[in-house]
Scaffold this motif. Structure first.
Motif, mmCIF file in Angstrom:
data_model
loop_
_atom_site.group_PDB
_atom_site.id
_atom_site.type_symbol
_atom_site.label_atom_id
_atom_site.label_comp_id
_atom_site.label_asym_id
_atom_site.label_seq_id
_atom_site.Cartn_x
_atom_site.Cartn_y
_atom_site.Cartn_z
ATOM 1 N N LYS A 269 36.747 41.446 106.858
ATOM 2 C CA LYS A 269 35.784 41.708 107.995
ATOM 3 C C LYS A 269 36.238 43.207 108.350
ATOM 4 O O LYS A 269 37.407 43.038 108.808
ATOM 5 N N TYR A 287 26.079 46.774 95.159
ATOM 6 C CA TYR A 287 26.701 46.007 96.329
ATOM 7 C C TYR A 287 25.442 45.689 97.113
ATOM 8 O O TYR A 287 24.557 46.508 97.066
ATOM 9 N N ASP A 288 25.703 44.608 98.033
ATOM 10 C CA ASP A 288 24.638 44.050 98.892
ATOM 11 C C ASP A 288 24.820 44.970 100.135
ATOM 12 O O ASP A 288 25.956 44.325 101.051
ATOM 13 N N GLU A 291 25.142 42.403 103.179
ATOM 14 C CA GLU A 291 26.443 41.837 103.568
ATOM 15 C C GLU A 291 27.606 42.806 104.244
ATOM 16 O O GLU A 291 28.354 42.582 105.114
ATOM 17 N N ALA A 294 26.661 43.372 107.749
ATOM 18 C CA ALA A 294 27.150 42.006 108.663
ATOM 19 C C ALA A 294 28.518 42.193 108.817
ATOM 20 O O ALA A 294 29.051 41.521 109.759
ATOM 21 N N ALA A 295 29.510 42.246 107.723
ATOM 22 C CA ALA A 295 30.889 42.263 107.852
ATOM 23 C C ALA A 295 31.444 43.468 108.405
ATOM 24 O O ALA A 295 32.671 43.508 108.733
#
Length: 359
Positions: A269, A287-288, A291, A294-295
């Motif tokens: 993270k 890539y997402d 995610e 969020a990280a």
């Protein structure tokens, strides 16, 4: 002047006699002593980034200044120099913000190659340099004077492999002491990213490569742990080795889509993926972004290690002289210009950290 000319993408280079112009204002002619082979030269010769043909590639060079044009202040005849591909004006928006690798000024050599064939045909100066040749004419910002006791074959690697790999760590990412780092790809650039991480006092340096012999070399240059990236659980191994969190920085030094996508799953993270190796044009990675957001993670690019030729090469020379930077050990083989296709084939097979053409 003898040079290795690319006339057809994907075909062996042809050794030919070319004419090279005298240096114009602000330009320098260098008689080369050595030119290392970077994978970027191979990608260009294979047509991965397009470009004009015929062309002379090679951009990681060193030699002795032969003559200078009007207004040159950075070198004089007889100086030993490293020759890079980075042209910078020192005054545009990017140069004034210390981003010389993104200089957007125009130079005489941009539109006027100094190289021509026997029939006066224009020959493109690949990557601003054209150093698979006995001589080059470059803009003065592309050279850096070095002490005459530095071996010129080892010095050539400073021009790109070290600037790019070491600089990605120390300049682009500017990692903090104690960081956990992974480096994907243990070729010439990756090994120098490892050396950069050692210099920045990273607490853990995990090297990844397809070849076990490259991983063994990585340990010799400072990697604390190694992972074969062909293993199905390679990403999990990296996470486990970094206290179950993932790494703070991951440097992707190979231009492969699979490596880029694989690297994102190894980040902690708040971690940062640094894209150093450049894939062929048109290669897309996925890539997402949700995610990633969020990280709190980042993806950043690094061109030539965000380097300043006049600032960074002298500092790297000092590290070499102090025994803190390995250069001699990076040379896998030395080749005559006539044998350049053998040297390139060795690079394509993944055998070499740096093969060097000796003039």
């Amino acid at each position: 002047m003898k040079a290795a000319v690319c006339r057809s993408f994907g075909q062996p280079l042809e050794i030919e006699e070319l004419t090279i112009a005298e240096p114009g204002p602000g330009e320098i002619k260098v008689r080369l002593a050595a030119c290392a082979i970077c994978h970027s030269d191979v990608t260009l010769a294979e047509g991965g980034w397009g470009g004009e043909l015929p062309a002379v590639y090679g951009h990681e060079a060193s030699g002795i200044v032969e003559s200078i044009g009007a207004g040159v202040s950075k070198a004089k005849p007889g100086d030993h120099v490293v020759v890079t591909l980075v042209r910078s004006c020192g005054s545009c928006h990017y140069c004034s913000h210390d981003i010389e690798t993104q200089c957007d000024a125009s130079f005489h050599l941009d539109a006027n190659s100094p190289l021509s064939g026997s029939g006066d045909e224009a020959v493109s100066q690949g990557l601003n340099t054209g150093a698979f040749a006995e001589q080059v004419v470059v803009e003065q910002s592309q050279v850096c004077v070095i002490p005459k006791d530095i071996p010129l074959d080892s010095a050539s690697i400073l021009a790109c492999g070290v600037l790019t790999g070491f600089g990605a760590v120390t300049n682009t990412a500017a990692i903090k002491p104690g960081s956990q780092v992974a480096v994907m790809g243990c070729g010439g650039v990756g090994i120098n990213s490892i050396q950069g991480a050692v210099h920045c006092e990273a607490s853990r340096i995990i090297a990844l490569d397809l070849l076990d012999e490259k991983l063994e070399l990585a340990r010799q240059f400072g990697a604390t742990h190694t992972v074969n990236s062909t293993d199905q659980n390679a990403a999990q191994q990296v996470i486990d080795l970094s206290e179950g969190r993932g790494v703070d920085y991951l440097f992707v030094t190979v231009g492969a889509k699979s490596a880029i996508e694989q690297s994102l799953g190894m980040l902690a993270k708040g971690g940062t993926a640094v894209i150093v190796g450049m894939p062929a044009s048109g290669v897309m990675a996925q890539y997402d972004p949700g995610e990633f957001a969020a990280a709190g993670q980042s993806i950043i690019g690094s061109k030539m290690g965000s380097a300043s030729v006049s600032r960074d090469i002298p500092e790297l020379v000092k590290l070499y002289q102090a025994g803190s930077l390995k250069l001699d050990e990076l040379i896998s083989g030395r080749y005559a210009l006539d044998d350049i296709n053998d040297a390139i084939a060795s690079v394509q097979r993944g055998e070499a950290l740096r093969n060097v053409v000796i003039f």
